[in-house]
Design a protein around this motif. Structure first.
Motif, PDB file in Angstrom:
ATOM      1  N   ARG A 111       0.854  -1.196   0.000  1.00 59.36           N
ATOM      2  CA  ARG A 111       0.000   0.000   0.000  1.00 59.36           C
ATOM      3  C   ARG A 111       0.889   1.243   0.000  1.00 59.36           C
ATOM      4  NH1 ARG A 111      -1.966  -3.718   3.710  1.00 59.36           N
ATOM      5  NH2 ARG A 111      -0.719  -2.599   5.210  1.00 59.36           N
ATOM      6  N   VAL A 112       0.694   2.058  -1.018  1.00 56.82           N
ATOM      7  CA  VAL A 112       1.608   3.162  -1.288  1.00 56.82           C
ATOM      8  C   VAL A 112       0.853   4.480  -1.401  1.00 56.82           C
ATOM      9  CG1 VAL A 112       3.188   4.064  -3.046  1.00 56.82           C
ATOM     10  CG2 VAL A 112       3.214   1.640  -2.492  1.00 56.82           C
ATOM     11  N   ILE A 114       1.817   8.218  -3.019  1.00 54.64           N
ATOM     12  CA  ILE A 114       2.777   8.993  -3.808  1.00 54.64           C
ATOM     13  C   ILE A 114       2.806  10.409  -3.243  1.00 54.64           C
ATOM     14  CG2 ILE A 114       3.270   9.967  -6.091  1.00 54.64           C
ATOM     15  CD1 ILE A 114       1.613   7.541  -7.221  1.00 54.64           C
ATOM     16  N   THR A 128       3.953   7.873 -12.221  1.00 55.17           N
ATOM     17  CA  THR A 128       4.366   7.136 -11.023  1.00 55.17           C
ATOM     18  C   THR A 128       3.356   6.045 -10.698  1.00 55.17           C
ATOM     19  OG1 THR A 128       5.527   9.090 -10.187  1.00 55.17           O
ATOM     20  CG2 THR A 128       5.007   7.378  -8.587  1.00 55.17           C
ATOM     21  N   VAL A 129       2.077   6.345 -10.846  1.00 58.68           N
ATOM     22  CA  VAL A 129       1.031   5.332 -10.642  1.00 58.68           C
ATOM     23  C   VAL A 129       1.282   4.146 -11.576  1.00 58.68           C
ATOM     24  CG1 VAL A 129      -1.437   4.822 -10.930  1.00 58.68           C
ATOM     25  CG2 VAL A 129      -0.729   6.935  -9.784  1.00 58.68           C
ATOM     26  N   LEU A 132       4.264   2.091 -10.372  1.00 59.63           N
ATOM     27  CA  LEU A 132       3.953   1.331  -9.162  1.00 59.63           C
ATOM     28  C   LEU A 132       3.003   0.175  -9.460  1.00 59.63           C
ATOM     29  CD1 LEU A 132       3.699   4.309  -6.687  1.00 59.63           C
ATOM     30  CD2 LEU A 132       5.490   2.552  -6.765  1.00 59.63           C
ATOM     31  N   GLU A 138      -0.319  -1.233  -4.632  1.00 60.51           N
ATOM     32  CA  GLU A 138      -1.657  -0.652  -4.589  1.00 60.51           C
ATOM     33  C   GLU A 138      -1.493   0.818  -4.204  1.00 60.51           C
ATOM     34  OE1 GLU A 138      -5.746  -0.733  -1.924  1.00 60.51           O
ATOM     35  OE2 GLU A 138      -4.222  -2.267  -1.579  1.00 60.51           O
ATOM     36  N   VAL A 139      -1.798   1.715  -5.118  1.00 60.53           N
ATOM     37  CA  VAL A 139      -1.664   3.146  -4.836  1.00 60.53           C
ATOM     38  C   VAL A 139      -2.943   3.611  -4.150  1.00 60.53           C
ATOM     39  CG1 VAL A 139      -1.291   5.446  -5.790  1.00 60.53           C
ATOM     40  CG2 VAL A 139      -0.110   3.471  -6.800  1.00 60.53           C
ATOM     41  N   SER A 142      -2.418   9.924  -3.850  1.00 61.10           N
ATOM     42  CA  SER A 142      -1.245  10.760  -4.078  1.00 61.10           C
ATOM     43  C   SER A 142      -1.418  12.002  -3.218  1.00 61.10           C
ATOM     44  CB  SER A 142      -1.127  11.132  -5.558  1.00 61.10           C
ATOM     45  OG  SER A 142      -2.287  11.834  -5.975  1.00 61.10           O
TER      46      SER A 142
END
Length: 192
Positions: A111-112, A114, A128-129, A132, A138-139, A142
């Protein structure tokens, strides 16, 4: 922290420049928010990123595994924001013009969030999405210090902005007369 607080920090750092600028997005503007002049001051950067981390915590209920910043502009704010969130900071960088999570491996489903410095068109976040997603992350969202679009930009995932401050920008073929007569400066880092 609100939009005026963010603008005041940029003013304190003499980071609001006037002239004719070609933004990293390729758009033109009479105003450039020179975040490098802010980020050279650890105390100002800490205030902004602490505020952004608080806003992220208010907006995201799920646990966050990583904060990821797009190089170069997102490196400092993503690192400092990750420090306040208590999670590791990673970055994507361009390889042959395309963002990749080149120096790091993350587990599938990580789990990210940005974190970017300033958003105008959202291209760096969208790229970036993609990077990733290719890495299996999993974004969740942001986030940025300043959204120059005033909340109008679509980055493909939720965008949490510490400040929304609409600053006019123009396509190169639609410059106002007063801007078109000034020499253009390109201070951004997209092609570095």
């Amino acid at each position: 922290m609100n939009t005026q607080d963010v603008i005041d920090i940029f003013k304190q750092a003499d980071a609001i420049l006037e002239g004719h600028f070609i933004l990293t997005s390729g758009r033109h503007s009479a105003t450039y928010m020179q975040k490098a002049k802010v980020f050279m001051h650890a105390d100002l950067t800490e205030k902004l990123c602490r505020g952004l981390a608080e806003k992220i915590k208010e907006s995201i209920a799920e646990p966050i595994d990583y904060v990821v910043g797009p190089a170069i502009g997102g490196l400092i704010p993503s690192y400092e924001t990750s420090r306040h969130l208590g999670v590791p900071s990673l970055w994507v960088e361009r390889v042959n013009g395309v963002f990749e999570l080149r120096r790091f491996e993350i587990k599938k489903g990580a789990r990210v969030v940005i974190v970017e410095d300033i958003v105008t068109t959202g291209l760096s976040i969208r790229e970036t999405v993609e990077a990733l997603a290719a890495a299996g992350a999993e974004v969740l969202a942001s986030a940025c210090i300043l959204d120059r679009s005033g909340g109008k930009v679509d980055v493909g995932v939720p965008l949490i902005a510490l400040a929304e401050y609409e600053i006019a920008s123009y396509a190169s073929d639609a410059l106002p007369a007063d801007l078109s007569v000034l020499p253009a400066i390109k201070p951004g880092s997209r092609n570095i």
